[in-house]
Design a protein around this motif. Structure first.
Motif, short mmCIF file in Angstrom:
data_model
loop_
_atom_site.label_atom_id
_atom_site.label_comp_id
_atom_site.label_asym_id
_atom_site.label_seq_id
_atom_site.Cartn_x
_atom_site.Cartn_y
_atom_site.Cartn_z
N ARG A 34 0.88 8.31 2.48
CA ARG A 34 1.48 8.87 1.26
C ARG A 34 2.81 8.17 0.93
NH1 ARG A 34 1.36 9.48 -3.26
NH2 ARG A 34 2.39 11.15 -4.35
N LEU B 212 -3.94 -0.46 1.84
CA LEU B 212 -2.90 0.47 2.26
C LEU B 212 -3.21 1.12 3.60
CD1 LEU B 212 -1.82 2.17 -1.09
CD2 LEU B 212 -1.00 0.06 -0.04
N GLN C 268 2.04 4.77 -0.40
CA GLN C 268 1.57 4.89 -1.79
C GLN C 268 2.74 5.08 -2.75
OE1 GLN C 268 -1.09 8.21 -1.17
NE2 GLN C 268 -2.91 6.89 -1.07
N ILE C 269 3.69 5.89 -2.35
CA ILE C 269 4.87 6.14 -3.21
C ILE C 269 5.66 4.86 -3.42
CG2 ILE C 269 7.16 7.25 -3.22
CD1 ILE C 269 5.73 9.70 -1.87
N HIS C 270 5.88 4.09 -2.35
CA HIS C 270 6.74 2.92 -2.45
C HIS C 270 6.02 1.66 -2.95
CE1 HIS C 270 10.28 4.93 -1.08
NE2 HIS C 270 9.63 5.40 -0.04
N THR C 271 4.70 1.74 -3.13
CA THR C 271 3.98 0.60 -3.71
C THR C 271 3.45 0.92 -5.11
OG1 THR C 271 1.93 1.29 -2.59
CG2 THR C 271 3.29 -0.35 -1.46
N LYS C 272 3.68 2.15 -5.55
CA LYS C 272 3.20 2.56 -6.88
C LYS C 272 3.80 1.66 -7.97
CE LYS C 272 2.83 6.52 -9.92
NZ LYS C 272 3.19 7.92 -10.15
N GLY C 273 2.94 1.16 -8.81
CA GLY C 273 3.39 0.33 -9.92
C GLY C 273 3.67 -1.12 -9.54
N LYS C 274 3.55 -1.46 -8.27
CA LYS C 274 3.78 -2.84 -7.83
C LYS C 274 2.47 -3.63 -7.95
CE LYS C 274 7.49 -1.76 -4.54
NZ LYS C 274 8.61 -2.18 -5.30
N GLU D 189 9.92 2.25 3.33
CA GLU D 189 10.55 1.88 2.05
C GLU D 189 11.11 0.46 2.13
OE1 GLU D 189 14.03 3.42 -1.03
OE2 GLU D 189 13.88 4.31 0.97
#
Length: 192
Positions: free
Chosen positions: A113, A130, A116-122, A146
């Motif tokens: 999770r 992942l 997912q948060i720190h790769t979102k939009g990359k 992070e």
């Protein structure tokens, strides 16, 4: 208001005065929360051979203020550390900090999770899986993960700019991705 105060000084008596001042201001501003970040650097285990005895004096002042906590009505004292083992034991004695909460290394599901948060939009390359990154970050904290995501991004950008010799054509930018190798290099660097 949210204020930060430096509690470490090379001048004799200055650090203890800083501790007294923090508690005094908290009492005046009650209800208030005193948050000591990196508690281990403020009140480390005594006996480290500090020639000016600054550590002993700071701990002594801290304990004096904590023991007078009944007078600090409406003041909550919180401390955070990632090195509880080097915080002076007297500070952790019952009656000073009532509750010790340990935040363990995140499990696989939590790390996924966080990733997912720190790769979102990359712009991740199709070779980035992942779940594979989860297995390579078993001992990593959320902050470590992070850092991995940030470092992998920087590595990919640096490589892209070197390859393109600084010429950023729009059509080339569309092909830019962060690859598995960038994550692996970042994991290796952060994990050391």
């Amino acid at each position: 208001g949210n204020r930060k105060i430096c509690l470490q000084s090379k001048f004799v008596g200055e650090s203890e005065r800083g501790i007294r001042e923090v508690f005094r201001k908290a009492k005046q501003a009650s209800p208030s929360i005193l948050f000591f970040d990196e508690l281990d650097s403020i009140v480390p285990t005594r006996g480290g051979g500090d020639s000016t005895h600054v550590t002993e004096r700071v701990i002594s002042q801290f304990l004096t203020e904590m023991d007078g906590i009944e007078e600090l009505k409406g003041v909550v004292v919180l401390g955070a550390t990632n090195r509880l083992d080097i915080v002076d034991p007297a500070v952790l004695r019952p009656g000073r900090f009532d509750l010790l909460l340990e935040l363990p290394i995140p499990d696989d599901k939590t790390r996924l999770r966080i990733i997912q948060i720190h790769t979102k939009g990359k712009p991740l390359d199709k070779d980035v899986q992942l779940k594979e990154l989860v297995g390579k970050t078993e001992t990593f904290t959320g902050a470590d993960i992070e850092s991995v995501a940030r470092r992998a991004s920087i590595l990919a950008i640096r490589e892209f700019l070197e390859k393109e010799k600084g010429r950023l054509a729009v059509e080339k930018l569309k092909a830019f991705t962060i690859k598995k190798k960038h994550f692996e290099e970042a994991i290796e660097a952060i994990g050391k």
